[in-house]
Design a protein around this motif. Structure first.
Motif: not given
Length: 127
Positions: A9-14, A38-40, A44-51
């Motif tokens: 999760a931290m890696r996705v965010r960074l 990051a998309r890969g 979460t939907k929120e992460e994917l939407d932000d990306i």
């Protein structure tokens, strides 16, 4: 100590943040690469939407209308509001496009909170 899954999760965010920063710096190929990684990893939907929001900006800035619109279509109202706020910079190449205008003007839902807060474990990092 980090709870299981928090490293990813931290890696996705960074990676997502770094991609967004590179977009702002107009390092567009590098931004796209970070956002795709990051998309890969996102879960979460929120992460994917932000990306998707940031990728849409990258594609618009690269002049790739079709890919930009593909990223924009599923976004919730909260992120489409951000798109409207950036229609003269990141999305300037699409501003006169009828389909772009339809997407961002017809979807004004409230969405969800902008970003989930980091847990205490994520904020403190590895111990």
């Amino acid at each position: 100590f980090m709870p299981p899954g928090s490293f990813v999760a931290m890696r996705v965010r960074l990676l997502s943040y770094r991609g967004a920063i590179k977009k702002r710096l107009r390092l567009l190929q590098e931004a796209e690469a970070d956002l795709m990684v990051a998309r890969g990893l996102a879960s979460t939907k929120e992460e994917l939407d932000d990306i998707s929001y940031n990728l849409a900006g990258v594609f618009a800035m690269l002049g790739d209308r079709d890919r930009a619109l593909l990223e924009l279509k599923p976004l919730p109202g909260e992120l489409l509001r951000a798109v409207r706020e950036h229609r003269y910079d990141y999305f300037a190449s699409l501003n006169g496009d009828p389909e772009f205008r339809r997407i961002v003007e017809n979807n004004r839902g409230s969405g969800y909170p902008r970003r989930p807060k980091l847990s205490e474990a994520e904020e403190s990092g590895p111990s």
